[in-house]
Design a protein around this motif. Sequence first.
Motif, PDB file in Angstrom:
ATOM      1  N   GLU A 190      19.346 -76.019  46.736  1.00 57.60           N
ATOM      2  CA  GLU A 190      19.412 -76.321  45.306  1.00 57.60           C
ATOM      3  C   GLU A 190      19.658 -75.061  44.474  1.00 57.60           C
ATOM      4  OE1 GLU A 190      17.082 -79.455  47.375  1.00 57.60           O
ATOM      5  OE2 GLU A 190      17.027 -77.266  47.360  1.00 57.60           O
ATOM      6  N   TYR A 191      19.111 -73.942  44.908  1.00 60.22           N
ATOM      7  CA  TYR A 191      19.304 -72.693  44.172  1.00 60.22           C
ATOM      8  C   TYR A 191      20.777 -72.277  44.178  1.00 60.22           C
ATOM      9  CZ  TYR A 191      19.176 -67.883  42.689  1.00 60.22           C
ATOM     10  OH  TYR A 191      19.425 -66.734  42.022  1.00 60.22           O
ATOM     11  N   TYR A 192      21.388 -72.348  45.367  1.00 59.17           N
ATOM     12  CA  TYR A 192      22.782 -71.904  45.471  1.00 59.17           C
ATOM     13  C   TYR A 192      23.737 -72.815  44.719  1.00 59.17           C
ATOM     14  CZ  TYR A 192      21.615 -68.264  48.772  1.00 59.17           C
ATOM     15  OH  TYR A 192      21.104 -67.138  49.342  1.00 59.17           O
ATOM     16  N   GLU A 193      23.388 -74.094  44.624  1.00 60.20           N
ATOM     17  CA  GLU A 193      24.256 -75.002  43.883  1.00 60.20           C
ATOM     18  C   GLU A 193      24.325 -74.619  42.403  1.00 60.20           C
ATOM     19  OE1 GLU A 193      24.769 -79.293  45.148  1.00 60.20           O
ATOM     20  OE2 GLU A 193      22.673 -78.931  45.680  1.00 60.20           O
ATOM     21  N   LYS A 194      23.236 -74.068  41.853  1.00 58.61           N
ATOM     22  CA  LYS A 194      23.177 -73.699  40.437  1.00 58.61           C
ATOM     23  C   LYS A 194      23.538 -72.235  40.188  1.00 58.61           C
ATOM     24  CE  LYS A 194      19.524 -77.080  39.709  1.00 58.61           C
ATOM     25  NZ  LYS A 194      18.097 -77.268  39.562  1.00 58.61           N
ATOM     26  N   MET A 195      23.493 -71.434  41.233  1.00 59.71           N
ATOM     27  CA  MET A 195      23.674 -69.990  41.090  1.00 59.71           C
ATOM     28  C   MET A 195      25.091 -69.641  40.619  1.00 59.71           C
ATOM     29  SD  MET A 195      23.309 -67.248  44.150  1.00 59.71           S
ATOM     30  CE  MET A 195      23.861 -65.576  43.990  1.00 59.71           C
ATOM     31  N   LYS A 196      25.170 -68.722  39.665  1.00 62.10           N
ATOM     32  CA  LYS A 196      26.468 -68.213  39.225  1.00 62.10           C
ATOM     33  C   LYS A 196      26.816 -67.004  40.080  1.00 62.10           C
ATOM     34  CE  LYS A 196      25.963 -69.844  34.507  1.00 62.10           C
ATOM     35  NZ  LYS A 196      25.780 -69.489  33.088  1.00 62.10           N
ATOM     36  N   ILE A 197      27.933 -67.077  40.768  1.00 63.22           N
ATOM     37  CA  ILE A 197      28.357 -66.000  41.663  1.00 63.22           C
ATOM     38  C   ILE A 197      29.482 -65.225  40.993  1.00 63.22           C
ATOM     39  CG2 ILE A 197      29.345 -65.438  43.910  1.00 63.22           C
ATOM     40  CD1 ILE A 197      28.000 -68.019  44.955  1.00 63.22           C
ATOM     41  N   ASN A 198      29.273 -63.945  40.786  1.00 56.81           N
ATOM     42  CA  ASN A 198      30.264 -63.089  40.157  1.00 56.81           C
ATOM     43  C   ASN A 198      31.156 -62.497  41.252  1.00 56.81           C
ATOM     44  OD1 ASN A 198      31.720 -61.191  38.722  1.00 56.81           O
ATOM     45  ND2 ASN A 198      29.974 -60.549  37.482  1.00 56.81           N
ATOM     46  N   LEU A 199      32.118 -63.289  41.728  1.00 55.44           N
ATOM     47  CA  LEU A 199      32.968 -62.886  42.840  1.00 55.44           C
ATOM     48  C   LEU A 199      33.797 -61.630  42.541  1.00 55.44           C
ATOM     49  CD1 LEU A 199      33.187 -63.887  45.686  1.00 55.44           C
ATOM     50  CD2 LEU A 199      35.109 -65.320  45.002  1.00 55.44           C
ATOM     51  N   PRO A 200      34.380 -61.482  41.339  1.00 53.23           N
ATOM     52  CA  PRO A 200      35.115 -60.241  41.048  1.00 53.23           C
ATOM     53  C   PRO A 200      34.220 -58.995  41.174  1.00 53.23           C
ATOM     54  CG  PRO A 200      35.685 -61.912  39.442  1.00 53.23           C
ATOM     55  CD  PRO A 200      34.550 -62.467  40.246  1.00 53.23           C
ATOM     56  N   MET A 201      32.975 -59.092  40.705  1.00 50.44           N
ATOM     57  CA  MET A 201      32.070 -57.952  40.805  1.00 50.44           C
ATOM     58  C   MET A 201      31.721 -57.673  42.269  1.00 50.44           C
ATOM     59  SD  MET A 201      30.537 -55.466  39.446  1.00 50.44           S
ATOM     60  CE  MET A 201      30.577 -55.734  37.697  1.00 50.44           C
ATOM     61  N   ILE A 202      31.507 -58.727  43.049  1.00 52.80           N
ATOM     62  CA  ILE A 202      31.195 -58.558  44.469  1.00 52.80           C
ATOM     63  C   ILE A 202      32.368 -57.878  45.181  1.00 52.80           C
ATOM     64  CG2 ILE A 202      30.805 -59.808  46.638  1.00 52.80           C
ATOM     65  CD1 ILE A 202      29.168 -61.838  45.007  1.00 52.80           C
ATOM     66  N   ASP A 252      34.046 -58.777  55.748  1.00 51.30           N
ATOM     67  CA  ASP A 252      34.913 -59.944  55.549  1.00 51.30           C
ATOM     68  C   ASP A 252      34.137 -61.236  55.750  1.00 51.30           C
ATOM     69  OD1 ASP A 252      37.127 -58.359  55.031  1.00 51.30           O
ATOM     70  OD2 ASP A 252      37.870 -58.431  57.085  1.00 51.30           O
ATOM     71  N   ALA A 253      33.336 -61.286  56.822  1.00 52.46           N
ATOM     72  CA  ALA A 253      32.571 -62.498  57.123  1.00 52.46           C
ATOM     73  C   ALA A 253      31.537 -62.785  56.036  1.00 52.46           C
ATOM     74  CB  ALA A 253      31.884 -62.366  58.483  1.00 52.46           C
ATOM     75  N   MET A 254      30.871 -61.742  55.542  1.00 57.31           N
ATOM     76  CA  MET A 254      29.886 -61.933  54.472  1.00 57.31           C
ATOM     77  C   MET A 254      30.553 -62.469  53.209  1.00 57.31           C
ATOM     78  SD  MET A 254      27.408 -58.631  54.589  1.00 57.31           S
ATOM     79  CE  MET A 254      26.478 -58.159  56.037  1.00 57.31           C
ATOM     80  N   LEU A 255      31.695 -61.903  52.872  1.00 59.51           N
ATOM     81  CA  LEU A 255      32.414 -62.341  51.675  1.00 59.51           C
ATOM     82  C   LEU A 255      32.848 -63.800  51.822  1.00 59.51           C
ATOM     83  CD1 LEU A 255      33.358 -61.346  48.929  1.00 59.51           C
ATOM     84  CD2 LEU A 255      35.497 -60.648  49.985  1.00 59.51           C
ATOM     85  N   SER A 256      33.323 -64.158  53.003  1.00 54.99           N
ATOM     86  CA  SER A 256      33.704 -65.542  53.263  1.00 54.99           C
ATOM     87  C   SER A 256      32.499 -66.478  53.154  1.00 54.99           C
ATOM     88  CB  SER A 256      34.335 -65.660  54.655  1.00 54.99           C
ATOM     89  OG  SER A 256      34.704 -66.979  54.923  1.00 54.99           O
ATOM     90  N   GLU A 257      31.333 -66.002  53.636  1.00 52.45           N
ATOM     91  CA  GLU A 257      30.110 -66.798  53.551  1.00 52.45           C
ATOM     92  C   GLU A 257      29.681 -67.005  52.099  1.00 52.45           C
ATOM     93  OE1 GLU A 257      25.654 -66.798  55.590  1.00 52.45           O
ATOM     94  OE2 GLU A 257      27.129 -65.317  56.234  1.00 52.45           O
ATOM     95  N   VAL A 258      29.827 -65.957  51.272  1.00 55.97           N
ATOM     96  CA  VAL A 258      29.495 -66.065  49.850  1.00 55.97           C
ATOM     97  C   VAL A 258      30.421 -67.081  49.180  1.00 55.97           C
ATOM     98  CG1 VAL A 258      29.535 -64.828  47.634  1.00 55.97           C
ATOM     99  CG2 VAL A 258      28.481 -63.772  49.631  1.00 55.97           C
ATOM    100  N   LYS A 259      31.719 -67.030  49.527  1.00 54.98           N
ATOM    101  CA  LYS A 259      32.676 -67.972  48.941  1.00 54.98           C
ATOM    102  C   LYS A 259      32.352 -69.418  49.302  1.00 54.98           C
ATOM    103  CE  LYS A 259      36.624 -64.793  48.903  1.00 54.98           C
ATOM    104  NZ  LYS A 259      37.900 -64.469  49.577  1.00 54.98           N
ATOM    105  N   MET A 260      31.765 -69.634  50.478  1.00 50.89           N
ATOM    106  CA  MET A 260      31.474 -70.986  50.964  1.00 50.89           C
ATOM    107  C   MET A 260      30.061 -71.465  50.627  1.00 50.89           C
ATOM    108  SD  MET A 260      34.107 -72.317  52.558  1.00 50.89           S
ATOM    109  CE  MET A 260      33.265 -73.641  53.407  1.00 50.89           C
ATOM    110  N   ILE A 261      29.225 -70.604  50.047  1.00 52.55           N
ATOM    111  CA  ILE A 261      27.801 -70.921  49.932  1.00 52.55           C
ATOM    112  C   ILE A 261      27.537 -72.189  49.111  1.00 52.55           C
ATOM    113  CG2 ILE A 261      27.320 -69.403  47.958  1.00 52.55           C
ATOM    114  CD1 ILE A 261      25.003 -70.139  50.970  1.00 52.55           C
ATOM    115  N   LYS A 262      28.292 -72.421  48.062  1.00 57.41           N
ATOM    116  CA  LYS A 262      28.052 -73.616  47.250  1.00 57.41           C
ATOM    117  C   LYS A 262      28.382 -74.892  48.029  1.00 57.41           C
ATOM    118  CE  LYS A 262      28.289 -71.695  42.633  1.00 57.41           C
ATOM    119  NZ  LYS A 262      26.990 -72.161  42.159  1.00 57.41           N
ATOM    120  N   LYS A 263      29.486 -74.894  48.764  1.00 61.28           N
ATOM    121  CA  LYS A 263      29.848 -76.056  49.588  1.00 61.28           C
ATOM    122  C   LYS A 263      28.825 -76.254  50.707  1.00 61.28           C
ATOM    123  CE  LYS A 263      34.813 -76.052  48.805  1.00 61.28           C
ATOM    124  NZ  LYS A 263      36.149 -75.839  49.368  1.00 61.28           N
ATOM    125  N   ASN A 264      28.412 -75.134  51.326  1.00 62.56           N
ATOM    126  CA  ASN A 264      27.408 -75.221  52.392  1.00 62.56           C
ATOM    127  C   ASN A 264      26.082 -75.761  51.845  1.00 62.56           C
ATOM    128  OD1 ASN A 264      29.243 -74.248  54.246  1.00 62.56           O
ATOM    129  ND2 ASN A 264      28.489 -72.145  54.162  1.00 62.56           N
TER     130      ASN A 264
END
Length: 202
Positions: free
Chosen positions: A82-94, A142-154
Motif C-alpha cells: 500500500e505504501y508503494y502504491e501511494k509513494m511518489k517516485i522522483n525517477l529523474p532525480m534517481i 541497472d537491476a535496482m533501477l528496473s526494480e524501482v520502475k516496476m515497484i508500483k505494478k509489483n
Amino acid sequence: MASDYRVVVVEKLGYGFSDDGDSVRDIDTILEETREALIESKIDGPYVLCPHSMSGIEALYWVQKYPEEIKAIIGLDMAFSEYYEKMKINLPMIKFLRVMINLGVARFVPGLADGEAVKNGTLTDYEKKVYRAVFYNRTLTDAMLSEVKMIKKNAKKVTEKSIPEIPMLLFVIFLAVCMVLGSCWGAFGIAIPITVYLSVRL
C-alpha cells in the motif's frame, strides 16, 4: 542463532556481489529467481523470511503464491504494498544520482557509505572496507533501477490479493519520526537511515 537456524542471504540481481542486468524486474521474475537460487543450492523450506525495504513486497507475494513454503516473516524496515502504491517516485532525480554515483562523485560525500553496520555494528576494519566498496559499486545498478520502475505494478499485484495469516515480527522506523518527515522516505525516493526501532508483534 547459527546453532539453531541456517541463515542464508540471497543477493538479488544487481545487489551485493550478484551480477547486474537490465532485465524487467517484475515480482514474478524476482520471486522465481530467489526460489531457484535456494532450490539449486539444495536449501529446503519452509523458510523464515527477513526482508528489508522493497523486499517486503516479494516476501508478501511469496506467502500469497506459495504459503506452504513460508513459516514466518521478520521484517527489517520492510515496506508494504500500500505504501508503494501511494509513494511518489522522483525517477529523474534517481537517474541523476545514479550518474553521480557512476562518476564516483558519491565517494566525496563524507559518511555517505557509513550506515549503521559501519558506525554501530560489529564489522571488522576489513569488513567495513568491503561494505564501502560494495556500496559505491552496487548502488542504483541497472537491476535496482528496473526494480524501482516496476515497484508500483509489483505492489499493486500484492495488494490485489489477501495476505494469508502468518506470524510476523516487524522492526519498523519510529512512527513519530515518519510523521515529522511526512514520510519515511527522502525527497529522492531513498530510504533515510534512522536508528530508533520498535518491535511490533502481529
